[in-house]
Design a protein around this motif. Structure first.
Motif, short mmCIF file in Angstrom:
data_model
loop_
_atom_site.label_atom_id
_atom_site.label_comp_id
_atom_site.label_asym_id
_atom_site.label_seq_id
_atom_site.Cartn_x
_atom_site.Cartn_y
_atom_site.Cartn_z
N ARG A 20 0.86 -1.08 0.11
CA ARG A 20 -0.04 0.05 -0.06
C ARG A 20 0.84 1.41 -0.11
O ARG A 20 0.45 2.18 -0.31
N ILE A 21 2.16 1.13 0.48
CA ILE A 21 2.83 2.45 0.48
C ILE A 21 4.02 2.56 -0.47
O ILE A 21 4.31 3.32 -1.11
N VAL A 22 4.81 1.23 -0.51
CA VAL A 22 5.95 1.43 -0.92
C VAL A 22 5.85 1.35 -2.58
O VAL A 22 6.52 1.81 -3.32
N LEU A 23 5.47 0.16 -2.83
CA LEU A 23 4.97 -0.11 -4.43
C LEU A 23 4.32 0.87 -5.04
O LEU A 23 4.85 1.00 -6.30
N PRO A 24 3.26 1.40 -4.53
CA PRO A 24 2.69 2.38 -5.43
C PRO A 24 3.75 3.55 -5.92
O PRO A 24 3.67 4.19 -6.88
N GLN A 25 4.50 4.26 -4.72
CA GLN A 25 5.33 5.11 -5.03
C GLN A 25 6.67 4.73 -5.94
O GLN A 25 7.23 5.36 -6.63
N ALA A 26 7.04 3.43 -5.87
CA ALA A 26 8.21 2.87 -6.58
C ALA A 26 7.82 2.83 -8.20
O ALA A 26 8.54 2.35 -8.73
N MET A 27 6.46 2.57 -8.50
CA MET A 27 6.12 2.36 -9.74
C MET A 27 6.39 3.43 -10.73
O MET A 27 6.91 3.44 -11.91
N ARG A 28 6.78 4.91 -10.26
CA ARG A 28 7.30 5.80 -11.28
C ARG A 28 8.60 5.43 -11.32
O ARG A 28 9.15 5.91 -12.64
N VAL A 29 9.41 4.91 -10.70
CA VAL A 29 10.85 4.34 -11.04
C VAL A 29 10.76 3.01 -11.87
O VAL A 29 11.55 2.76 -12.79
N ILE A 30 9.94 1.98 -11.50
CA ILE A 30 9.89 0.79 -11.90
C ILE A 30 9.21 0.81 -13.47
O ILE A 30 9.69 0.14 -14.43
N ILE A 31 8.10 1.89 -13.72
CA ILE A 31 7.51 1.47 -15.12
C ILE A 31 8.30 1.76 -16.27
O ILE A 31 8.37 1.03 -17.35
N PRO A 32 9.15 2.90 -16.47
CA PRO A 32 10.11 3.01 -17.48
C PRO A 32 10.80 1.95 -17.91
O PRO A 32 10.89 1.35 -18.87
N PRO A 33 11.86 1.44 -17.04
CA PRO A 33 12.67 0.29 -17.47
C PRO A 33 11.61 -1.13 -17.59
O PRO A 33 12.04 -1.83 -18.51
N THR A 34 10.51 -1.22 -16.96
CA THR A 34 9.76 -2.54 -17.46
C THR A 34 9.04 -2.35 -18.80
O THR A 34 9.08 -3.23 -19.53
N GLY A 35 8.89 -1.04 -19.26
CA GLY A 35 8.34 -0.88 -20.65
C GLY A 35 9.40 -1.29 -21.57
O GLY A 35 9.04 -1.76 -22.48
N ASN A 36 10.52 -0.72 -21.07
CA ASN A 36 11.68 -1.23 -22.20
C ASN A 36 12.09 -2.73 -21.97
O ASN A 36 12.37 -3.42 -23.10
N GLU A 37 11.78 -3.29 -20.85
CA GLU A 37 12.00 -4.93 -20.83
C GLU A 37 11.09 -5.43 -21.77
O GLU A 37 11.24 -6.42 -22.30
N THR A 38 9.72 -4.93 -21.57
CA THR A 38 8.57 -5.73 -22.40
C THR A 38 8.95 -5.47 -23.80
O THR A 38 8.91 -6.41 -24.63
N ILE A 39 9.44 -4.36 -24.27
CA ILE A 39 9.54 -4.28 -25.73
C ILE A 39 10.88 -5.20 -26.12
O ILE A 39 10.57 -5.66 -27.14
N SER A 40 11.77 -5.38 -25.27
CA SER A 40 12.82 -6.06 -25.53
C SER A 40 12.40 -7.71 -25.65
O SER A 40 12.97 -8.17 -26.29
#
Length: 319
Positions: free
Chosen positions: A201-221
């Motif tokens: 409820r606290i950590v992961l929702p805020q960490a998503m701002r850092v996680i989403i860009p490289p995750t999108g890059n990993e999905t395309i890769s």
């Protein structure tokens, strides 16, 4: 008594602003235009491209089946990679030395071996285990399965890609978790929240701002990495194109068909990543840039701006 200077001040001369010339920009622009014109000329005049064959096989049934198989493989492998990455990241950050060591060993192994080697290993897993059986350890067996019937080419491709992706996603998730201030975790635990609930409820929702860009890059890769599954006889997009040009010897136009489909799907994934980043970027200190649709609407509204009516004059106030 001092004399007062009554001479008028001299007005300074107007500054003549001379624009700075950038000859390098003109030269680079000319080079780019020439190269673009050469590329367009080659696309329309080179007979080896064979655009008729391209149009014939672009919506071919075999190509579309390979495209669907590629999308299925990408989605399932990324799901395994994301879930496994979250678990491995939590294990790496655990205070239990056994969990953190096991996660580090997993990441070290899968990042240290090529994904192609892993795919071939899973495809030949029968040579290592033979059959899988359930029974009493060092005693009789009750049920036996053939490994090849369980680990098909599709399963081998999923295991090779998904388990390898989990190692990379774990580092992405760990970086996102570490980017959140520890004070928020301590404050949530002081309120009585459990560690798992704090993370969810606290950590992961805020960490998503850092996680989403490289995750999108990993999905395309991952979408493009699925082409390696053709080495284990799995018919995805590239393998479907290979099967066709091995029969008609039209290699170049079929490779263009495959490449265009990869570009189309990659473009769609990039748009989805853009809006996910905007969604999880809400509440940050920086202002979110306008979307392309908002820019288009704003440009049209400023172009067709209606001039406001002139205020009416009051005859009594003019007297």
């Amino acid at each position: 008594m001092t004399d007062i200077d009554t001479t008028e001040p001299v007005r300074p001369e107007t500054i003549k602003a001379v624009p700075v010339r950038h000859p390098g920009r003109w030269v680079s622009a000319a080079i780019v235009l020439v190269l673009a014109a050469m590329l367009v000329h080659m696309l329309f005049t080179n007979p080896n491209l064979d655009w008729s064959t391209f149009g014939k096989y672009f919506f071919d049934g075999g190509i579309l089946k390979g495209l669907v198989a590629t999308l299925e493989l990408t989605v399932i492998a990324m799901a395994i990679g994301i879930v496994g990455g979250v678990v491995l990241a939590l294990m790496r950050l655990s205070s239990n030395p056994m969990l953190s060591s096991a996660a580090w060993l997993y990441i070290w192994f899968f990042r240290g071996t090529p994904v192609l080697v892993q795919l071939i290993f899973w495809f030949n897993i029968k040579a290592l285990f033979g059959d899988i059986s359930i029974g009493i350890p060092f005693g009789p067996t009750f049920i036996t399965w053939d490994v090849n019937s369980l680990v098909t080419t599709f399963v081998a491709a999923i295991l090779g890609l998904g388990l390898n992706e989990a190692a990379y996603m774990s580092e992405v998730v760990r970086a996102g978790i570490l980017s959140v201030d520890e004070g928020q975790t301590e404050a949530a635990q002081a309120l009585g929240m459990r560690r798992l609930k704090v993370m969810r409820r606290i950590v992961l929702p805020q960490a998503m701002r850092v996680i989403i860009p490289p995750t999108g890059n990993e999905t395309i890769s991952m979408l493009k990495t699925t082409s390696l599954a053709s080495t284990v006889a799995f018919t995805e997009l590239l393998k479907a194109g290979e099967d066709i040009f091995n029969a008609n010897y039209r290699t170049i136009p079929l490779l263009i068909v495959v490449s265009v489909w990869y570009i189309i799907v990659t473009s769609v994934l990039s748009v989805g990543q853009y809006y996910l980043e905007r969604y999880y970027g809400r509440g940050s200190s920086r202002e979110l840039p306008p979307t392309p649709l908002q820019r288009l609407l704003r440009r049209n509204l400023t172009t067709f701006h209606v001039r406001p009516p002139m205020p009416m004059r009051n005859p009594e106030g003019d007297r």
